[in-house]
Design an enzyme around this catalytic site. Sequence first.
Site, PDB file in Angstrom:
ATOM      1  N   HIS A  66     -19.028  -9.489  14.242  1.00 38.52           N
ATOM      2  CA  HIS A  66     -19.515 -10.704  14.889  1.00 38.52           C
ATOM      3  C   HIS A  66     -18.806 -11.943  14.324  1.00 38.52           C
ATOM      4  CE1 HIS A  66     -22.829  -8.417  16.764  1.00 38.52           C
ATOM      5  NE2 HIS A  66     -22.821  -7.744  15.640  1.00 38.52           N
ATOM      6  N   TYR A 336     -24.217  -5.937   4.982  1.00 37.32           N
ATOM      7  CA  TYR A 336     -24.169  -7.391   5.111  1.00 37.32           C
ATOM      8  C   TYR A 336     -23.876  -8.041   3.759  1.00 37.32           C
ATOM      9  CZ  TYR A 336     -26.205  -7.392   9.854  1.00 37.32           C
ATOM     10  OH  TYR A 336     -26.433  -7.233  11.197  1.00 37.32           O
TER      11      TYR A 336
END
Length: 359
Positions: A66, A336
Site C-alpha cells: 500500500h 507491519y
Amino acid sequence: MTTRRLRIPPRWRSLLPFAGIAMVVGGLAGAFAWTAGWLTPARVTAPRLVDAIETGKPYAGFRRAHARGVCVAGWFEPTAEATSLSRARVFSQARTPAIGRMSIGGGEPLGAEAQARVRSLALQLDTDDGQQWRLAMNSFPFFAVSTPQAFAEQVVASRPDPATGKPDPGKMQAFLGRHPEAARFMAWAGSAPWSSSFANTAYNGVHAFAFTNAEGERRYVRWSFVPQAPFEPLAPAQRQAAEAGYLTDELAARLGKGPLRWTLELTLAEPGDPIEDPSQPWPEARQRVSAGTLVLERAYDQAAGDCRDINFDPTVLPVGIAPSRDPVLAARAAAYSVSFNRRLREVAAGAGQAKGGGR
C-alpha cells in the site's frame, strides 16, 4: 524508479530518538505472533514475509505494501447501541478525532490508482483517556487464505513473469491446488465491480475481534465501514484512461463539497462461525449493529502528513476490544512492525519520500 535522497525532515528527526521504542514494539508484536504459533523455525517469519512482499525491489522510505496513499482526517461519532457491545471509550465519548490513510494495494509509490483492484482505509482513533484504536481495512470482504504461510506462497505465485508482465499461470494453478480456499477470493476479484471512488468503497476488517461490554459480556464481531455515498462502478475503459492520481484527485473534489461519511457496521458471530479464519465469510443472516459514523473532512499529501509516521497495526486496541487468535492477524502485526522499522532506518540514512508516495 530512482529514490530521491533528501535531508531528514524535522518530523523524522524528532522520531529518531524513539527508534529503540519502535524496536521494542516490534519485539512485542513478534512475541504475540510467536504465541499464535507461526514464528517457528519451519515456518515463515515476519522479515521473510516482508521480503516476499518487497520482491527484491523496495522503494526506500516507503511502505512495503500500500505504498501509494493519501492522509485523511476527521472524527468518529458512536451510536448508543455500540455501548451494549463494548466498553471501549471510543463508544462512550461524543466524538473521537481520527487520523487515517486511504491507499491502493501494491508496493509501487507512483502506481496508477484506478488500476489497483484493492482500495484500503487505515485509521487511528485517539480517545480522551489516552487510548488508541488502530484499524487496517481493505475493500475485499474476506482474506484469500487462512495462514501466513499460504499468504507468503500467494505473494510469490502472484509475481509478474518478466517476459509477460503477468503471473505465471502454472504457478498460480499450483498455488490454488495447495490452497483451494483462495478460489473464493479469486472469484470475488474477477467478478465484483470496482468502485469509482475512495468515498463510495466499503472497507472491511475481515478479522474477528472480541468485544466486551461493561457487564463483562463478550461477543466476537467483524466490522466494516459502509459508505453513505452511493456506489458507482468504474468500467474497465475508465480504469485504463484515468490519470495516475485519479482516486486521490476525485476524493479531493468530493471533500471540496463537504465531509464524507461511513457507517461502522458490526457483524455479530454466532456459535460455530469461524473466528480464527479470515478466509471464511460469515453467513449473510448474521445480526448487524450500526456502531457509529466516521466523518472525514479533509485529505492531504502523505509525504509530510500525520498518517505517514503511523504504523497502522490492527492489534493496537483499546480496553473493551481484543484480538482473536487468528494467525493472519498476528502475522500482519509483526510484518507491519518490520516494514515500519525498515522505513525508519532508510529515512535515517537519508532516503526520503517523493510527493504522492508512502501500513
